[in-house]
Design an enzyme around this catalytic site. Sequence first.
Site, PDB file in Angstrom:
ATOM      1  N   HIS A  30      -6.604 -11.729   9.459  1.00 57.92           N
ATOM      2  CA  HIS A  30      -6.435 -11.379  10.872  1.00 57.92           C
ATOM      3  C   HIS A  30      -7.349 -10.224  11.232  1.00 57.92           C
ATOM      4  CE1 HIS A  30      -2.199 -13.228  11.627  1.00 57.92           C
ATOM      5  NE2 HIS A  30      -2.958 -14.014  10.900  1.00 57.92           N
ATOM      6  N   TYR A  32       3.105  -7.340  18.820  1.00 61.16           N
ATOM      7  CA  TYR A  32       4.109  -6.269  18.842  1.00 61.16           C
ATOM      8  C   TYR A  32       4.454  -6.006  20.308  1.00 61.16           C
ATOM      9  CZ  TYR A  32       3.145  -5.064  13.925  1.00 61.16           C
ATOM     10  OH  TYR A  32       3.024  -5.078  12.557  1.00 61.16           O
ATOM     11  N   PRO A  80       9.790  -0.927   9.072  1.00 56.01           N
ATOM     12  CA  PRO A  80       8.801  -2.003   8.903  1.00 56.01           C
ATOM     13  C   PRO A  80       7.743  -2.092  10.008  1.00 56.01           C
ATOM     14  CG  PRO A  80      10.911  -2.905   9.600  1.00 56.01           C
ATOM     15  CD  PRO A  80      11.139  -1.452   9.361  1.00 56.01           C
ATOM     16  N   LYS A  86       3.846  -1.185   6.293  1.00 55.35           N
ATOM     17  CA  LYS A  86       3.285  -0.360   5.221  1.00 55.35           C
ATOM     18  C   LYS A  86       4.033  -0.439   3.884  1.00 55.35           C
ATOM     19  CE  LYS A  86      -0.265   1.305   7.085  1.00 55.35           C
ATOM     20  NZ  LYS A  86      -0.957   0.016   7.031  1.00 55.35           N
ATOM     21  N   TYR A 145      -3.415   1.040  10.603  1.00 54.08           N
ATOM     22  CA  TYR A 145      -2.828  -0.273  10.352  1.00 54.08           C
ATOM     23  C   TYR A 145      -3.569  -1.007   9.232  1.00 54.08           C
ATOM     24  CZ  TYR A 145      -0.121  -4.459  11.386  1.00 54.08           C
ATOM     25  OH  TYR A 145       0.742  -5.522  11.288  1.00 54.08           O
TER      26      TYR A 145
HETATM   27  C1  PHB Z   1       6.444  -9.720   8.800  1.00 51.22           C
HETATM   28  O1  PHB Z   1       5.678 -10.667   8.976  1.00 51.22           O
HETATM   29  O2  PHB Z   1       7.501  -9.855   8.165  1.00 51.22           O
HETATM   30  C2  PHB Z   1       6.118  -8.414   9.391  1.00 51.22           C
HETATM   31  C3  PHB Z   1       4.881  -8.231   9.985  1.00 51.22           C
HETATM   32  C4  PHB Z   1       4.569  -7.009  10.549  1.00 51.22           C
HETATM   33  C5  PHB Z   1       5.477  -5.978  10.506  1.00 51.22           C
HETATM   34  C6  PHB Z   1       6.711  -6.144   9.902  1.00 51.22           C
HETATM   35  C7  PHB Z   1       7.038  -7.381   9.344  1.00 51.22           C
HETATM   36  O3  PHB Z   1       5.170  -4.786  11.071  1.00 51.22           O
END
Ligand code: PHB
Length: 365
Positions: A43, A170, A262, A266, A354
Amino acid sequence: MLERHTREYVETRVRAGVLEQGTVDVLCDSGVGARLKREGLQHQGIELRFDRSGHRIDFRELVGKSITVYAQQEVVKDLIAARLAYQAPIYFEAEAVRIENCENEPEIHYQHNGQSHEIACDFIAGCDGFHGICRPAVPPNKLQIHEKYYPFAWLGILARTPPASHELIYTYHERGFALLSMRSPEISRLYLQCAPEEDISLWPDERIWEELRTRMATQEGFVLKDGPILQKGVTPMRSFVATPMQFGKLFLLGDAAHIVPPTGAKGLNLAVADVRVLTRGLVEFYKRGDREPLRQFTDRCLRRVWRCQRFSWWMTSMLHRFPNEDSFSHNIHHAELDYVASSRAASTTLAENYVGLPFDTPGLF
Ligand code: PHB
């Protein structure tokens, strides 16, 4: 290597999914990257969504790096297969019950097939998570705890439906955070901010899809197709650091030493960074008898740990709805999203963190 669960359990348990380039490099350099290179989804950015519009953060353009979506349990499968292939043992369904004598000749006492056993160790790598026995083996007066709880949790689902976007989204919404992620071109992973004590039985599948659609809606008419939900669960949110990350010959790695919420993706990456530091220390010790890198384990890990804690806390604060936010805080909160989405400097700080801080820059191992 002792594992409390069955091989099947750890190979199918759904956990994290985002790998930094540095993590991918560590796995490839260790000879476990073949499937990851084939099946991992690269990505080049993510979308930040609020006020019914999306704003792309282009990692490739801003910082010249990308991330790889590859499920943690797939990494676990690859690691187990590699270890068994060179005939190193893993005891599954082995429960470590006690650690003794960490400062001199450490021993792990464990139960396997209904019998008690012990292992005499040179060193112990405590990779047994937040609820494991390794951290409690450090005398409480030798450990400092730093922690923060958030007044919300995530309700997560795994669904058999193609991801509605090819990149992660997000979303900040008045009703709370939502995240669209994925595991493969057929499997979506989605999350909703919920209460810390949320009763999952109050969330039938239709209600979850409805709430996701409400929060992720855009002016252009974003379409989220539902599909069978394969798994649901509630993830608590906390930030936690225990220091030092070592006691005698016992080392604490990953969630045994620290937890991040989460939102910054990280957790797994930080655990791999700890492993890298410990591995280098062990190599120096066994090759040259040099104990110094092991002595510095905590200091070498901690700078990255706090940088990731800061980023995860910041992403979490920016993207969630806080109960009882006053109107001043609410407007500042909105201005923060607006700034990150519209300023190249602000998007770059998001992107830089990130995709992962580089290894081997001064002080960041
Ligand atoms: C996930 O795909 O489980 C996932 C992706 C990004 C995050 C947290 C979890 O910030």
